[in-house]
Design a protein around this motif. Structure first.
Motif, PDB file in Angstrom:
ATOM      1  N   GLY A 165       0.810  -1.206   0.000  1.00  0.00           N
ATOM      2  CA  GLY A 165       0.000   0.000   0.000  1.00  0.00           C
ATOM      3  C   GLY A 165       0.847   1.260   0.000  1.00  0.00           C
ATOM      4  N   GLN A 166       0.280   2.330   0.510  1.00  0.00           N
ATOM      5  CA  GLN A 166       0.920   3.633   0.426  1.00  0.00           C
ATOM      6  C   GLN A 166       1.032   4.302   1.784  1.00  0.00           C
ATOM      7  OE1 GLN A 166      -0.822   6.073  -2.597  1.00  0.00           O
ATOM      8  NE2 GLN A 166      -1.019   4.399  -4.045  1.00  0.00           N
TER       9      GLN A 166
ATOM     10  N   TRP B 182      -0.771   3.805   4.610  1.00  0.00           N
ATOM     11  CA  TRP B 182      -2.005   4.109   5.333  1.00  0.00           C
ATOM     12  C   TRP B 182      -1.777   3.947   6.822  1.00  0.00           C
ATOM     13  CZ3 TRP B 182      -6.150   6.143   3.031  1.00  0.00           C
ATOM     14  CH2 TRP B 182      -7.325   6.253   3.766  1.00  0.00           C
TER      15      TRP B 182
ATOM     16  N   ASP C  96      -9.565  11.934  -1.775  1.00  0.00           N
ATOM     17  CA  ASP C  96      -9.455  11.030  -2.918  1.00  0.00           C
ATOM     18  C   ASP C  96      -8.359   9.985  -2.742  1.00  0.00           C
ATOM     19  OD1 ASP C  96     -11.473  12.414  -4.143  1.00  0.00           O
ATOM     20  OD2 ASP C  96     -10.133  13.719  -5.302  1.00  0.00           O
ATOM     21  N   ALA C  97      -7.480  10.191  -1.776  1.00  0.00           N
ATOM     22  CA  ALA C  97      -6.378   9.248  -1.577  1.00  0.00           C
ATOM     23  C   ALA C  97      -6.884   7.888  -1.124  1.00  0.00           C
ATOM     24  CB  ALA C  97      -5.389   9.801  -0.546  1.00  0.00           C
ATOM     25  N   GLU C  98      -8.095   7.832  -0.566  1.00  0.00           N
ATOM     26  CA  GLU C  98      -8.597   6.551  -0.055  1.00  0.00           C
ATOM     27  C   GLU C  98      -8.661   5.506  -1.155  1.00  0.00           C
ATOM     28  OE1 GLU C  98     -12.599   4.620   1.947  1.00  0.00           O
ATOM     29  OE2 GLU C  98     -12.057   6.681   2.401  1.00  0.00           O
ATOM     30  N   GLN C  99      -9.109   5.893  -2.338  1.00  0.00           N
ATOM     31  CA  GLN C  99      -9.206   4.934  -3.433  1.00  0.00           C
ATOM     32  C   GLN C  99      -7.834   4.401  -3.822  1.00  0.00           C
ATOM     33  OE1 GLN C  99     -12.124   3.697  -4.729  1.00  0.00           O
ATOM     34  NE2 GLN C  99     -10.688   2.216  -5.615  1.00  0.00           N
ATOM     35  N   ASP C 100      -6.819   5.279  -3.787  1.00  0.00           N
ATOM     36  CA  ASP C 100      -5.463   4.831  -4.103  1.00  0.00           C
ATOM     37  C   ASP C 100      -4.994   3.796  -3.086  1.00  0.00           C
ATOM     38  OD1 ASP C 100      -5.367   6.548  -6.255  1.00  0.00           O
ATOM     39  OD2 ASP C 100      -4.402   8.160  -5.129  1.00  0.00           O
ATOM     40  N   HIS C 101      -5.285   4.035  -1.831  1.00  0.00           N
ATOM     41  CA  HIS C 101      -4.886   3.100  -0.783  1.00  0.00           C
ATOM     42  C   HIS C 101      -5.626   1.767  -0.933  1.00  0.00           C
ATOM     43  CE1 HIS C 101      -2.317   5.767   1.481  1.00  0.00           C
ATOM     44  NE2 HIS C 101      -3.246   6.698   1.470  1.00  0.00           N
TER      45      HIS C 101
ATOM     46  N   ASP D  54      -6.847   0.487  -3.695  1.00  0.00           N
ATOM     47  CA  ASP D  54      -6.299  -0.205  -4.863  1.00  0.00           C
ATOM     48  C   ASP D  54      -4.962  -0.854  -4.528  1.00  0.00           C
ATOM     49  OD1 ASP D  54      -8.489   0.617  -6.312  1.00  0.00           O
ATOM     50  OD2 ASP D  54      -7.456   2.283  -7.295  1.00  0.00           O
ATOM     51  N   ALA D  55      -4.129  -0.134  -3.787  1.00  0.00           N
ATOM     52  CA  ALA D  55      -2.816  -0.667  -3.419  1.00  0.00           C
ATOM     53  C   ALA D  55      -2.963  -1.875  -2.497  1.00  0.00           C
ATOM     54  CB  ALA D  55      -1.984   0.421  -2.745  1.00  0.00           C
TER      55      ALA D  55
ATOM     56  N   TRP E 197     -12.096  -3.061   1.614  1.00  0.00           N
ATOM     57  CA  TRP E 197     -11.221  -2.907   0.456  1.00  0.00           C
ATOM     58  C   TRP E 197     -10.888  -4.247  -0.189  1.00  0.00           C
ATOM     59  CZ3 TRP E 197      -6.988   0.808   2.808  1.00  0.00           C
ATOM     60  CH2 TRP E 197      -7.577   2.059   3.055  1.00  0.00           C
TER      61      TRP E 197
END
Length: 205
Positions: free
Chosen positions: A94-95, A97, A105-110, A112-113, A146
């Motif tokens: 992940g990134q 978290w 919007d960063a939640e979606q990136d996390h 996905d990761a 997720w």
């Protein structure tokens, strides 16, 4: 060393040795301190037994350097140099978290990761790449939806060979707890933070 005595012996047709050597799925959950620490202690035992160890951290910041990481990677280098113990891999998934979910919007990136991280772990489990896995803080992406819990439970129940898996984090889903062989709930009785004291090097990391 104490071996322990089972409370009951199932009529499963297995010998004592076969039953003892079955792979273990462990879950360390609850609000108390020590879930990851206990998992890393198990990983050190696995290393000492010559097992191939892989650690996947899901929500601690990628910038954090925890003491267990330094120790385990040093043990991995020792294995490479001398053959002692077993191989070690340490991955930050992940990134970075952390404990509190964000609303941007960063939640979606996390998310996905995290899903990509689980996909890689599932691939490794299916191919029996390691002997001992620590999925640190993995309960959080499950709790937040997720990663599909049923998919994870199925992959863990059907894992081939003799692969041990330890999962840590609060809010372990009921289905994961039900699937596990060993479940420990850490309950906080008292903590230095209750008195306004921050985490200390050598204690928290």
């Amino acid at each position: 060393m104490p071996q322990g005595v089972p409370e009951s012996v199932p009529n499963d047709g297995l010998t004592t040795r076969q039953r003892r050597n079955q792979p273990v799925l462990a879950v360390h959950t609850g609000p108390g301190k020590g879930k990851s620490t206990a998992a890393f202690g198990m990983a050190m035992r696995a290393w000492n037994a010559g097992m191939d160890v892989a650690v996947f951290q899901f929500v601690k910041s990628a910038k954090w350097k925890v003491g267990e990481e330094s120790t385990m990677t040093a043990l991995g280098r020792l294995h490479e140099q001398t053959g002692e113990g077993g191989p070690v891999e340490w991955h930050k998934m992940g990134q970075g978290w952390s404990w509190i979910r964000r609303s941007d919007d960063a939640e979606q990136d996390h998310a996905d990761a995290a899903r990509a991280g689980w996909t890689e772990i599932a691939r490794r489990i299916a191919s029996e790449q390691h002997d001992f896995y620590v999925l640190d803080e993995f309960t959080y992406p499950l709790h937040w939806g997720w990663i599909d819990v049923d998919e994870v439970v199925t992959a863990l129940r059907e894992r081939p060979g003799r692969q041990h898996v330890v999962i840590t984090g609060r809010y372990a889903p009921d289905a994961l707890v039900e699937a596990a062989d060993l479940v420990t709930e850490m309950t906080k009785i008292k903590h230095p933070m209750d008195a306004g004291r921050k985490g200390q090097k050598g204690i928290e990391w």
